[in-house]
Scaffold this motif. Sequence first.
Motif, PDB file in Angstrom:
ATOM      1  N   VAL A  36     -40.921-102.283 -36.204  1.00 42.24           N
ATOM      2  CA  VAL A  36     -42.028-102.288 -35.245  1.00 42.24           C
ATOM      3  C   VAL A  36     -41.499-102.382 -33.817  1.00 42.24           C
ATOM      4  O   VAL A  36     -42.031-101.750 -32.899  1.00 42.24           O
ATOM      5  N   LEU A  39     -52.092 -98.581 -28.354  1.00 35.06           N
ATOM      6  CA  LEU A  39     -52.616 -98.927 -29.673  1.00 35.06           C
ATOM      7  C   LEU A  39     -52.957 -97.691 -30.504  1.00 35.06           C
ATOM      8  O   LEU A  39     -52.764 -97.672 -31.724  1.00 35.06           O
ATOM      9  N   PHE A  46     -49.591 -96.513 -31.738  1.00 33.54           N
ATOM     10  CA  PHE A  46     -48.969 -97.424 -32.700  1.00 33.54           C
ATOM     11  C   PHE A  46     -49.671 -97.369 -34.056  1.00 33.54           C
ATOM     12  O   PHE A  46     -49.023 -97.254 -35.099  1.00 33.54           O
ATOM     13  N   PHE A  47     -51.001 -97.457 -34.057  1.00 35.18           N
ATOM     14  CA  PHE A  47     -51.735 -97.431 -35.321  1.00 35.18           C
ATOM     15  C   PHE A  47     -52.011 -96.006 -35.806  1.00 35.18           C
ATOM     16  O   PHE A  47     -52.583 -95.813 -36.876  1.00 35.18           O
ATOM     17  N   LEU A  90     -56.930-109.277 -30.545  1.00 34.89           N
ATOM     18  CA  LEU A  90     -55.578-108.780 -30.798  1.00 34.89           C
ATOM     19  C   LEU A  90     -54.556-109.263 -29.782  1.00 34.89           C
ATOM     20  O   LEU A  90     -53.442-109.628 -30.148  1.00 34.89           O
ATOM     21  N   VAL A 100     -48.505-109.548 -26.904  1.00 31.45           N
ATOM     22  CA  VAL A 100     -49.010-109.472 -28.266  1.00 31.45           C
ATOM     23  C   VAL A 100     -47.880-109.837 -29.217  1.00 31.45           C
ATOM     24  O   VAL A 100     -46.698-109.590 -28.930  1.00 31.45           O
ATOM     25  N   ARG A 145     -47.610-109.942 -35.823  1.00 27.04           N
ATOM     26  CA  ARG A 145     -49.015-109.685 -36.138  1.00 27.04           C
ATOM     27  C   ARG A 145     -49.298-108.188 -36.170  1.00 27.04           C
ATOM     28  O   ARG A 145     -50.062-107.697 -37.003  1.00 27.04           O
ATOM     29  N   LEU A 146     -48.704-107.439 -35.255  1.00 27.20           N
ATOM     30  CA  LEU A 146     -48.876-105.990 -35.288  1.00 27.20           C
ATOM     31  C   LEU A 146     -48.368-105.415 -36.606  1.00 27.20           C
ATOM     32  O   LEU A 146     -48.987-104.535 -37.205  1.00 27.20           O
ATOM     33  N   LYS A 152     -50.619-103.406 -39.405  1.00 23.21           N
ATOM     34  CA  LYS A 152     -50.338-101.993 -39.678  1.00 23.21           C
ATOM     35  C   LYS A 152     -49.869-101.752 -41.109  1.00 23.21           C
ATOM     36  O   LYS A 152     -50.237-100.753 -41.735  1.00 23.21           O
TER      37      LYS A 152
END
Length: 369
Positions: A113, A240, A243-244, A294, A322, A326-327, A331
């Motif tokens: 990540v 975001l 990333f997602f 978030l 962030v 957690r990201l 994901k």
Amino acid sequence: MTSDHEQTIADTLKRLHRTDDLSGIEAIRVEALGKQGWLNQLMKTLGKMSPEELQVEGPRLQGMRARISEAIDDRKAVLEAAELERRLASEVIDLTLPAPETPMGSVHPVSQVMDELAEIFADLGFSVATGPEIEDDWHNFTALNMAETHPARAMHDTFYFGEQDRDAEGNRMLLRTHTSPVQIRAMMENGAPIRLIAPGRVYRSDSDATHTPMFHQIEGLVIDRDIHLGHLKWTLETFLKAFFERDDIVLRLRPSYFPFTEPSVEVDVGWQDVDGRRALGGDGDAPGHGWMELLGSGMVNARVIEFAGLDPEQWQGFAFGVGVDRLAMLKYGMDDLRAFFDGDQRWLAHYGFSPFDQPTLSGGVGARA
């Protein structure tokens, strides 16, 4: 006696020459040179001999041992060479078959990540900045406009070093609680304009299913002229979505308070229920949807800009932060932060990434091998 010994050696050498397998060679070796072998028994008689007899019999017996050992080694070499030739002539290797699979390590989801975030922000013109994990309280708190009475400065929230470990200016030393000190140091060293992300390990006294004493964080900072909240929201949306890997990411900015930003906003992301699991994407106000907090962000407080040696009348900016862990959880579907640090090979085999699976914007930053 000498002729008897010579005859025994001659018989042993003949047997060696006639033996066609390695097990037979080993049997002859044990019979002659083993602990109870006949030559070893003869060697034991040397201790009872007179000096004159020893001068004659010692070299003779040693010579006998050398002759037998050499003959055994030579015969073994001949038989081993013959066995190899036989195998080479009879065995066939199919070079078209795939090579046997060899054990290979995996890239930890946190590292993956981190690479994904660096790739995304590099495309947006951000550089990567790093700093010390052992910080002083001026860079970690004071320069970020955190008052002496701020709860984060309490012993139960922060890992402090002893009083004897203060720096030359008398500042207390601690394990950094966020990567914000990296931003302060970058502004002091490089001035403005500046556009950076600061990923790294941070430490707080907390531990449960969603918190650990050590975790990973990434913070972003932009300092330039005429920067406003619109720039912040666009940057976060772009980041975001990339990333997602979804175009339907919807953000909601709520007023909040952080001492280092003014105004400050909490950023919520819309989610929807997909087969009983929350999936980010969609308007959180739509039926069956919701909002998930978030990250935190805001416009950099003028006092922080002043602490960094810049003129807040000339320079403005925004910052955000962030948790990387957690990201990764959101994901890739992990539900317990503590598993990130257990070192369980089964967990790593399931969630780890191939070392050859480098994130790229063209190939998909989250493409799995």
